[in-house]
Design an enzyme around this catalytic site. Structure first.
Site, short mmCIF file in Angstrom:
data_model
loop_
_atom_site.label_atom_id
_atom_site.label_comp_id
_atom_site.label_asym_id
_atom_site.label_seq_id
_atom_site.Cartn_x
_atom_site.Cartn_y
_atom_site.Cartn_z
N HIS A 519 0.89 -1.32 -0.11
CA HIS A 519 0.00 0.00 -0.09
C HIS A 519 1.05 1.10 0.05
CE1 HIS A 519 -3.10 -2.44 2.34
NE2 HIS A 519 -3.02 -2.95 1.04
N HIS A 557 -7.03 -0.99 3.98
CA HIS A 557 -6.84 -1.38 2.54
C HIS A 557 -7.21 -0.28 1.76
CE1 HIS A 557 -6.14 -5.55 3.53
NE2 HIS A 557 -7.00 -5.43 4.65
#
Ligand SMILES: Cc1cc2nc3c(=O)[nH]c(=O)nc-3n(C[C@H](O)[C@H](O)[C@H](O)COP(=O)(O)OP(=O)(O)OC[C@H]3O[C@@H](n4cnc5c(N)ncnc54)[C@H](O)[C@@H]3O)c2cc1C
Ligand SMILES: *[C@@H]1O[C@H](CO)[C@@H](O)[C@H](O)[C@H]1NC(C)=O
Ligand SMILES: *[C@@H]1O[C@H](CO)[C@@H](O)[C@H](O)[C@H]1NC(C)=O
Ligand SMILES: *[C@@H]1O[C@H](CO)[C@@H](O)[C@H](O)[C@H]1NC(C)=O
Ligand SMILES: *[C@@H]1O[C@H](CO)[C@@H](O)[C@H](O)[C@H]1NC(C)=O
Ligand SMILES: *[C@@H]1O[C@H](CO)[C@@H](O)[C@H](O)[C@H]1NC(C)=O
Ligand SMILES: *[C@@H]1O[C@H](CO)[C@@H](O)[C@H](O)[C@H]1NC(C)=O
Ligand SMILES: *[C@@H]1O[C@H](CO)[C@@H](O)[C@H](O)[C@H]1NC(C)=O
Length: 579
Positions: A519, A557
């Protein structure tokens, strides 16, 4: 298919250098467009779809990787750890001194769909205060939670999946957007015990991390179509809407290596086609870079936009000296435990390698899309706020002063062993991740050759407070996994192993198995490198819209946030450029 690929990838771009006879598909956009978008990830596809709604606006979308829309491994949710390595940028960090000089890999998606074509499909949005902070840091009020919620709705819809378990979904926060989001259709056997242990162990409630809450246990939503249990992602959800629009041209295999400037105005992009290795050029009224957190700053620097000293080192002429390009690299990252579990748990060993079981599951999936192949590999996670006392005696107030709706740590598991195993044993990996780290890393060029990966300095667990947070979270996770909920399920701890309990051993275990959550973000932040209208400060004709523009890390996320941010940015761009 190859022939089709070959010809499509040529269209339009070659005018400048290559004399090629095209037999199919003739040039749609003759070497120039209103918008040229670099990078076909979630951000690039959302922008292309939004900007080309006006039939008079021409849009070109350039993607370095291939079109994998028919690839079964990409489409089968559980197969995401088995996706063809050719669909990745194989990045890894430089040796990180905080990790005993280990170098975590940081691969990124390289295909139509970008990360959304290879990711674990977890869908969540996290704490509302993150977006309010983005609005403040960027000066762009559209990034605040209430208006972002409209963009979350405009990019996604929820499709109810009948399933053999209960899950709280706040359906009011979904709309009619192209991306399909659903819950899983069945259970590996680890979800309910894990959720119960987290709830009881941390005193948490079940929440839906799509509605602005970030602290609690989420039974998981995923970007998966319910009708056939296949991946829903930027390519099939948004790409299908635009691929036949006459004002849009999508070109795959197009690796952009330079933005060309006329003084301070960006005017063209140069790329090399994977299908003929020849350079090609596109002119644009406006160039938008959406190449992701690692490749976007790299391309800016290759084009002369970045810290002057670094550019000069590689003899790159400076177009704009912007020190913050490539800085402020944040990521979510974690350290793991591995456990042997009962063979009754449907782990990757059972569905992919145990010949008896995998035949059954393949047949199930082929018959009616049921069974573990249609799930991602375990989908329960918890956002946890650490007590302030964890940070007693540590300099600084980063963690304790975060808004109260923010978790510090995300705890999650996967039914895939992260330390490769060959012994045919059902294995679970569980981890604690810093989702609001204090430290940041940076990215710089290795050379002026576009084919070289940039140098990534991850700086994980880079401050004393980060170390406190992960050490506390890691030990707490081990305690949770020792609870009665796992009786008959967890058999033994493979990693780090029960003898590793001293402070020193625990810290070494954390350092030796630290992973990127994939990420990375923040390297071209809006408010720092960009003005509030997504333009690179001091330049004309050049905007950036993707995860690299995130002013700070979200709490779970990030894919949902990328789709929504790109949708917000498109509204800003359409308004600003209206002529
Ligand atoms: C292995 C993995 C697992 C993940 N799991 C999850 C998950 O379960 N849930 C979740 O929410 N998020 C997950 N993510 C993160 C999420 O997918 C990304 O944050 C998101 O895709 C970022 O979107 P983006 O459009 O900003 O960039 P990207 O998705 O990185 O897209 C950028 C695109 O630009 C292309 N590109 C780059 N450079 C060039 C160039 N020079 N020329 C032409 N094209 C170029 C790339 O090939 C890529 O297709 C995961 C990511 C990975 C890699
Ligand atoms: C995918 O399959 C469809 C239907 O068979 C076909 O029309 C299309 O060209 C294929 N696309 C690619 C990129 O292979
Ligand atoms: C990443 O590695 C795989 C496997 O070695 C390879 O096929 C792929 O081309 C590599 N990606 C890049 C961008 O070089
Ligand atoms: C659903 O989300 C909205 C928006 O955050 C919130 O106002 C509402 O209270 C939530 N509903 C439930 C049942 O939690
Ligand atoms: C799965 O179904 C969706 C619609 O529900 C469709 O758009 C998609 O093409 C299908 N995917 C595959 C691989 O068949
Ligand atoms: C891109 O534009 C610049 C500035 O006008 C020009 O110097 C350069 O030659 C162009 N690039 C290509 C490949 O045509
Ligand atoms: C393999 O799968 C079969 C069928 O599900 C199961 O009975 C068996 O226990 C599995 N073998 C191992 C070693 O896990
Ligand atoms: C693991 O399973 C494979 C078949 O999937 C078998 O060939 C191999 O012998 C097994 N290994 C062990 C250590 O049991």
């Amino acid at each position: 298919m190859a022939v089709n690929h070959f010809s499509c990838s040529f269209i339009g771009g070659l005018l400048a250098f290559a004399a090629v006879t095209l037999t199919v598909g003739a040039q749609k956009l003759a070497g120039s467009a209103d918008y040229v978008i670099v990078g076909g990830g979630p951000a690039g596809f959302v922008l292309a779809e939004q900007l080309s709604r006006n039939p008079k606006t021409t849009v070109v979308l350039l993607e370095a990787g291939p079109d994998a829309i028919n690839d079964t491994n990409v489409n089968t949710p559980a197969h995401y750890p088995l996706i063809n390595p050719q669909y990745f940028w194989n990045f890894s960090s430089q040796p990180d001194p905080n990790l005993g000089n280990n170098s975590p890999e940081m691969r990124q998606g390289r295909l139509y769909g970008g990360g959304s074509g290879v990711n674990g499909q977890a869908y969540c949005r996290g704490s509302a205060s993150v977006f309010d902070e983005w609005a403040k840091l960027s000066g762009n009020s559209g990034l605040a939670w209430p208006s972002m919620l409209e963009s979350f709705k405009a990019t996604s819809h929820y499709s109810l999946q009948s399933a053999d378990y209960e899950k709280f979904t706040n359906t009011s926060v979904f709309g009619y957007g192209p991306l399909e989001v659903s819950r899983t259709s069945g259970l590996t056997g680890f979800e309910i015990p894990f959720a119960n242990a987290l709830k009881l162990g941390f005193g948490l409630k079940e929440i839906d991390m799509s509605d602005g809450t970030g602290i609690g246990v989420d039974m998981g939503l995923a970007s998966i179509y319910t009708s056939n249990r296949t991946r829903s992602y930027a390519r099939n959800a948004f790409g299908r809407l635009i691929e036949h629009r006459p004002n849009v041209q999508m070109i795959d295999g197009a690796w952009v290596n330079k933005i060309g400037f006329n003084s301070k105005t960006a005017v063209n992009v140069t790329y090399v086609s994977a299908y003929d290795s020849k350079p090609a050029v596109f002119k644009a009224k406006e160039i938008i870079i959406s190449a992701g957190a690692i490749n976007t700053p790299k391309l800016l620097m290759l084009s002369g936009v970045g810290p002057k000293q670094d550019l000069s080192k590689h003899k790159i002429p400076v177009v704009a000296d912007i020190a913050e390009v490539g800085k402020n690299l944040k990521d979510h990252y974690f350290s793991i435990f591995e456990y042997e579990v009962s063979p009754a748990i449907k782990t990757v060993w059972q569905w992919a390698f145990n010949a008896t079981a995998s035949e059954i599951y393949k047949a199930q999936y082929a018959k009616d899309a049921s069974g573990p192949l249609g799930w991602d590999n375990g989908l329960v996670y918890a956002g946890i706020r650490l007590p302030d006392t964890v940070f007693d005696g540590v300099n600084g107030k980063h963690y304790t002063s975060l808004p109260k709706d923010r978790p510090h740590i995300l705890i999650e598991y996967s039914t895939v062993p992260f330390i490769p195993k060959t012994d045919n044993i059902s294995t679970i990996t569980a981890w604690a991740s810093l989702v609001q780290p204090e430290s940041s890393g940076y990215i710089t060029l290795k050379s002026a050759d576009y084919r070289d990966d940039p140098l990534i300095f991850s700086n994980y667990y880079g401050t004393p407070a980060d170390k406190r947070a992960i050490t506390y979270g890691y030990k707490k996770l081990r305690e949770i996994l020792g609870r009665d909920e796992f009786k008959g399920i967890i058999k033994s701890e493979f990693y780090p192993g029960l003898t590793k309990t001293s402070e020193a051993d625990v810290w070494t275990a954390i350092q030796n198995q630290a992973f990127s959550f994939h990420h990375p973000l923040g390297t071209v932040a809006i408010g720092k490198v960009l003005d509030k209208g997504w333009r690179v400060k001091g330049l004309k004709g050049l905007r950036v819209v993707d995860i690299s523009t995130f002013p700070s890390p979200p709490t779970c996320h990030p894919q949902a946030d990328v789709y929504a941010l790109a949708h917000r940015a498109a509204q800003d761009i359409i308004k600003a450029d209206r002529r």
